[in-house]
Design a protein around this motif. Sequence first.
Motif, PDB file in Angstrom:
ATOM      1  N   ILE A 101      39.768  37.281  40.915  1.00  0.00           N
ATOM      2  CA  ILE A 101      40.762  37.978  40.108  1.00  0.00           C
ATOM      3  C   ILE A 101      40.386  37.881  38.631  1.00  0.00           C
ATOM      4  N   SER A 131      41.412  40.879  43.720  1.00  0.00           N
ATOM      5  CA  SER A 131      40.675  42.066  43.274  1.00  0.00           C
ATOM      6  C   SER A 131      39.424  42.246  44.124  1.00  0.00           C
ATOM      7  N   GLN A 182      37.392  43.340  32.733  1.00  0.00           N
ATOM      8  CA  GLN A 182      37.995  42.018  32.591  1.00  0.00           C
ATOM      9  C   GLN A 182      39.363  42.038  33.252  1.00  0.00           C
ATOM     10  N   LEU A 183      39.603  41.100  34.163  1.00  0.00           N
ATOM     11  CA  LEU A 183      40.860  41.050  34.898  1.00  0.00           C
ATOM     12  C   LEU A 183      41.733  39.925  34.330  1.00  0.00           C
TER      13      LEU A 183
END
Length: 264
Positions: A116, A106, A128-129
């Motif tokens: 990420i 990301s 939030q990933l």
Amino acid sequence: MAGAPGTAPRAARRADVCALACAEAFRDAGEILASAFGTAPALGVRLARRTFAPDLLLSDGEAMLMADPPPLGAVPAGAVVEGWLPFRSVFDVVASGRRHVVMIPSQLDAHGNMNISAVGPHGHPRAQLIGTRGAPGNTVNHRTSYWVPRHGPRVFVERVDVVCGVGYDRAAAAGPAASRFHGLGRVVTDLAVLDFAGPGHRLRLASVHPGVTVDEVVAATGFPLALPDGGPGAVPTTPAPTPAELDLLDAFDPKGLRFREVPA
């Protein structure tokens, strides 16, 4: 197919070039487990296995090692199983260094630190990933490459918000425990191929895809990219697949999923 007898082969598209560039990450890899996230990397490991890297071990995504993985989106009916690799055993492979994974960052900085987990302050992130996942163990134990389907300054940042995958600067600062087996491969994007051959293992522009300029890649990157000796004019063009390789990509991806991931 790339071309029937008596007809001109079709021209390679950007997604084909990306898949071949992902395959090249596994050249001379030997007998290791190849784990690929994303359509282009999944095609790349299949292409590498079928052509120049026959010793690669490919999983069905669960627990089976496949002799010849099925096309993308196909049910693996009748596929030949080479071995059994349940999830608990993957950790032994990771710790032994016998794996090369392609992950999708990301955020990624010039030293190879990857995020990420979350965007924004860790205590109160804006987004939030998926979480840190296996990125720390991957990057300090075995080869890790990256696939970026949308090359832009939101991915290539000066400083990642959360360090999940360990970059060269942090591995060196942590000492032998982190740096002994640390090694980042290439970064393939929809615009270019990058590597960590710049000064101090900084990210370097290794090639631009056909139809892409060096200025476009530089403008889409949120930090200064190292360039090959000779400057912008010395940056080569990423090779396009041969007609035979295009035939294999079409067979591995009969639904054209790669053209949805990279529509150019």
